[in-house]
Design a protein around this motif. Structure first.
Motif, PDB file in Angstrom:
ATOM      1  N   TYR A 183     -26.337  25.889 -25.025  1.00 53.30           N
ATOM      2  CA  TYR A 183     -27.132  25.486 -25.993  1.00 53.30           C
ATOM      3  C   TYR A 183     -26.725  23.762 -25.927  1.00 53.30           C
ATOM      4  O   TYR A 183     -27.573  23.143 -26.494  1.00 53.30           O
ATOM      5  CB  TYR A 183     -26.601  25.741 -27.373  1.00 53.30           C
ATOM      6  N   GLU A 184     -25.890  23.282 -25.565  1.00 52.63           N
ATOM      7  CA  GLU A 184     -25.556  21.913 -25.394  1.00 52.63           C
ATOM      8  C   GLU A 184     -26.606  21.166 -24.564  1.00 52.63           C
ATOM      9  O   GLU A 184     -27.108  20.054 -24.706  1.00 52.63           O
ATOM     10  CB  GLU A 184     -24.038  21.425 -24.987  1.00 52.63           C
ATOM     11  N   ILE A 185     -27.023  22.091 -23.533  1.00 49.72           N
ATOM     12  CA  ILE A 185     -27.905  21.580 -22.424  1.00 49.72           C
ATOM     13  C   ILE A 185     -29.501  21.557 -23.138  1.00 49.72           C
ATOM     14  O   ILE A 185     -30.223  20.424 -23.290  1.00 49.72           O
ATOM     15  CB  ILE A 185     -28.189  22.321 -21.280  1.00 49.72           C
ATOM     16  N   THR A 186     -29.658  22.601 -23.984  1.00 48.70           N
ATOM     17  CA  THR A 186     -30.817  22.528 -24.770  1.00 48.70           C
ATOM     18  C   THR A 186     -30.721  21.513 -25.802  1.00 48.70           C
ATOM     19  O   THR A 186     -31.941  20.927 -25.945  1.00 48.70           O
ATOM     20  CB  THR A 186     -31.078  23.930 -25.450  1.00 48.70           C
ATOM     21  N   LYS A 187     -29.938  21.148 -26.293  1.00 48.75           N
ATOM     22  CA  LYS A 187     -29.940  19.951 -27.460  1.00 48.75           C
ATOM     23  C   LYS A 187     -30.065  18.747 -26.784  1.00 48.75           C
ATOM     24  O   LYS A 187     -31.088  17.868 -27.414  1.00 48.75           O
ATOM     25  CB  LYS A 187     -28.601  19.854 -28.184  1.00 48.75           C
ATOM     26  N   LYS A 188     -29.729  18.659 -25.824  1.00 44.47           N
ATOM     27  CA  LYS A 188     -29.885  17.240 -25.016  1.00 44.47           C
ATOM     28  C   LYS A 188     -31.197  17.153 -24.559  1.00 44.47           C
ATOM     29  O   LYS A 188     -32.001  16.170 -24.614  1.00 44.47           O
ATOM     30  CB  LYS A 188     -29.038  17.140 -23.624  1.00 44.47           C
ATOM     31  N   TYR A 189     -32.001  18.374 -23.892  1.00 40.36           N
ATOM     32  CA  TYR A 189     -33.339  18.467 -23.479  1.00 40.36           C
ATOM     33  C   TYR A 189     -34.150  18.011 -24.686  1.00 40.36           C
ATOM     34  O   TYR A 189     -35.227  17.468 -24.431  1.00 40.36           O
ATOM     35  CB  TYR A 189     -33.408  19.882 -22.753  1.00 40.36           C
ATOM     36  N   LEU A 190     -33.953  18.495 -25.726  1.00 41.63           N
ATOM     37  CA  LEU A 190     -34.725  18.540 -26.691  1.00 41.63           C
ATOM     38  C   LEU A 190     -34.659  17.087 -27.719  1.00 41.63           C
ATOM     39  O   LEU A 190     -35.309  16.746 -28.547  1.00 41.63           O
ATOM     40  CB  LEU A 190     -34.720  19.879 -27.878  1.00 41.63           C
ATOM     41  N   CYS A 191     -33.812  16.280 -27.328  1.00 40.94           N
ATOM     42  CA  CYS A 191     -33.488  15.119 -27.978  1.00 40.94           C
ATOM     43  C   CYS A 191     -33.172  15.077 -29.494  1.00 40.94           C
ATOM     44  O   CYS A 191     -33.830  14.372 -30.150  1.00 40.94           O
ATOM     45  CB  CYS A 191     -34.594  14.232 -27.713  1.00 40.94           C
ATOM     46  N   ILE A 192     -32.347  16.373 -29.610  1.00 42.43           N
ATOM     47  CA  ILE A 192     -31.929  16.434 -31.147  1.00 42.43           C
ATOM     48  C   ILE A 192     -31.230  15.435 -31.594  1.00 42.43           C
ATOM     49  O   ILE A 192     -30.009  15.146 -30.890  1.00 42.43           O
ATOM     50  CB  ILE A 192     -31.521  17.951 -31.392  1.00 42.43           C
ATOM     51  N   ASP A 193     -31.430  14.431 -32.521  1.00 42.77           N
ATOM     52  CA  ASP A 193     -30.770  13.198 -32.753  1.00 42.77           C
ATOM     53  C   ASP A 193     -30.067  13.060 -33.765  1.00 42.77           C
ATOM     54  O   ASP A 193     -30.368  13.980 -34.940  1.00 42.77           O
ATOM     55  CB  ASP A 193     -31.472  12.016 -32.301  1.00 42.77           C
ATOM     56  N   GLN A 194     -29.520  12.025 -34.498  1.00 40.42           N
ATOM     57  CA  GLN A 194     -28.894  11.993 -35.622  1.00 40.42           C
ATOM     58  C   GLN A 194     -29.669  12.209 -36.772  1.00 40.42           C
ATOM     59  O   GLN A 194     -29.504  12.642 -37.976  1.00 40.42           O
ATOM     60  CB  GLN A 194     -28.067  10.487 -35.713  1.00 40.42           C
ATOM     61  N   ASP A 195     -31.065  11.635 -36.931  1.00 40.61           N
ATOM     62  CA  ASP A 195     -31.945  11.822 -37.802  1.00 40.61           C
ATOM     63  C   ASP A 195     -32.267  13.216 -38.193  1.00 40.61           C
ATOM     64  O   ASP A 195     -32.101  13.543 -39.451  1.00 40.61           O
ATOM     65  CB  ASP A 195     -33.119  11.098 -37.527  1.00 40.61           C
ATOM     66  N   ASP A 196     -32.250  14.157 -37.273  1.00 43.44           N
ATOM     67  CA  ASP A 196     -32.239  15.543 -37.602  1.00 43.44           C
ATOM     68  C   ASP A 196     -31.140  15.972 -38.230  1.00 43.44           C
ATOM     69  O   ASP A 196     -31.182  16.794 -38.975  1.00 43.44           O
ATOM     70  CB  ASP A 196     -32.420  16.188 -36.295  1.00 43.44           C
ATOM     71  N   LYS A 197     -29.976  15.636 -37.657  1.00 43.52           N
ATOM     72  CA  LYS A 197     -28.576  15.975 -38.307  1.00 43.52           C
ATOM     73  C   LYS A 197     -28.594  15.535 -39.774  1.00 43.52           C
ATOM     74  O   LYS A 197     -28.183  16.356 -40.573  1.00 43.52           O
ATOM     75  CB  LYS A 197     -27.364  15.530 -37.531  1.00 43.52           C
ATOM     76  N   ASP A 198     -29.185  14.288 -40.074  1.00 44.08           N
ATOM     77  CA  ASP A 198     -29.004  13.720 -41.481  1.00 44.08           C
ATOM     78  C   ASP A 198     -29.836  14.606 -42.094  1.00 44.08           C
ATOM     79  O   ASP A 198     -29.605  14.983 -43.321  1.00 44.08           O
ATOM     80  CB  ASP A 198     -29.231  12.199 -41.339  1.00 44.08           C
ATOM     81  N   ALA A 199     -30.889  14.877 -41.797  1.00 40.50           N
ATOM     82  CA  ALA A 199     -31.938  15.726 -42.401  1.00 40.50           C
ATOM     83  C   ALA A 199     -31.625  16.988 -43.062  1.00 40.50           C
ATOM     84  O   ALA A 199     -31.697  17.330 -44.153  1.00 40.50           O
ATOM     85  CB  ALA A 199     -33.319  15.738 -41.776  1.00 40.50           C
ATOM     86  N   LEU A 200     -30.671  17.427 -41.978  1.00 42.28           N
ATOM     87  CA  LEU A 200     -30.096  19.086 -42.472  1.00 42.28           C
ATOM     88  C   LEU A 200     -29.059  18.827 -43.775  1.00 42.28           C
ATOM     89  O   LEU A 200     -29.289  19.510 -44.422  1.00 42.28           O
ATOM     90  CB  LEU A 200     -29.278  19.434 -41.364  1.00 42.28           C
ATOM     91  N   PHE A 201     -28.474  17.968 -43.723  1.00 44.65           N
ATOM     92  CA  PHE A 201     -27.639  17.743 -44.869  1.00 44.65           C
ATOM     93  C   PHE A 201     -28.163  17.313 -45.983  1.00 44.65           C
ATOM     94  O   PHE A 201     -27.857  17.688 -47.191  1.00 44.65           O
ATOM     95  CB  PHE A 201     -26.468  16.545 -44.582  1.00 44.65           C
ATOM     96  N   LEU A 202     -29.388  16.482 -45.706  1.00 40.08           N
ATOM     97  CA  LEU A 202     -30.089  16.209 -47.167  1.00 40.08           C
ATOM     98  C   LEU A 202     -31.026  17.146 -47.948  1.00 40.08           C
ATOM     99  O   LEU A 202     -31.047  17.220 -49.042  1.00 40.08           O
ATOM    100  CB  LEU A 202     -30.975  14.813 -46.832  1.00 40.08           C
ATOM    101  N   GLN A 203     -31.416  18.162 -46.916  1.00 39.44           N
ATOM    102  CA  GLN A 203     -31.999  19.334 -47.529  1.00 39.44           C
ATOM    103  C   GLN A 203     -31.057  20.335 -48.281  1.00 39.44           C
ATOM    104  O   GLN A 203     -31.685  21.274 -48.856  1.00 39.44           O
ATOM    105  CB  GLN A 203     -33.065  19.802 -46.412  1.00 39.44           C
ATOM    106  N   MET A 204     -29.954  20.448 -48.234  1.00 37.82           N
ATOM    107  CA  MET A 204     -28.983  21.428 -48.353  1.00 37.82           C
ATOM    108  C   MET A 204     -28.738  21.046 -49.955  1.00 37.82           C
ATOM    109  O   MET A 204     -28.396  19.825 -50.430  1.00 37.82           O
ATOM    110  CB  MET A 204     -27.867  21.470 -47.704  1.00 37.82           C
ATOM    111  N   SER A 205     -28.606  22.344 -50.800  1.00 32.92           N
ATOM    112  CA  SER A 205     -28.112  22.240 -52.084  1.00 32.92           C
ATOM    113  C   SER A 205     -26.648  22.685 -52.215  1.00 32.92           C
ATOM    114  O   SER A 205     -26.390  23.827 -51.783  1.00 32.92           O
ATOM    115  CB  SER A 205     -28.837  23.007 -52.969  1.00 32.92           C
ATOM    116  N   LEU A 206     -25.771  21.808 -52.532  1.00 36.18           N
ATOM    117  CA  LEU A 206     -24.554  22.132 -52.560  1.00 36.18           C
ATOM    118  C   LEU A 206     -23.869  22.328 -53.892  1.00 36.18           C
ATOM    119  O   LEU A 206     -24.262  21.570 -54.721  1.00 36.18           O
ATOM    120  CB  LEU A 206     -23.695  21.177 -51.893  1.00 36.18           C
TER     121      LEU A 206
END
Length: 82
Positions: A59-82
């Motif tokens: 999956y590490e190769i796939t993440k690098k290949y798809l250019c999953i970046d910090q904005d995507d990580k940030d969006a994940l946390f912003l959309q969660m209801s804790l």
């Protein structure tokens, strides 16, 4: 029907880019493949399925290949209801 090679499709894509003065970086079959994967990931495709589609060994190769970046990580946390 007509069969196109990857090389011919890449030439066509470059012609389209030039004709329509598209301001894109790389524009090829490979970039379209990566765009497909990124959009599939954004729509919830399972990482294991994307790994299989791209024939990646991790999956590490796939993440690098798809250019999953910090904005995507940030969006994940912003959309969660804790």
């Amino acid at each position: 029907g007509t069969v196109f090679t990857i090389q011919r499709i890449n030439v066509i894509l470059k012609e389209v880019k030039k004709r329509y003065k598209l301001r894109l970086g790389n524009f090829s079959c490979h970039s379209l493949r990566k765009t497909f994967g990124y959009q599939a990931w954004k729509e919830g495709a399972e990482p294991a399925l994307l790994m299989s589609v791209f024939n990646h060994s991790s999956y590490e190769i796939t993440k690098k290949y798809l250019c999953i970046d910090q904005d995507d990580k940030d969006a994940l946390f912003l959309q969660m209801s804790l």
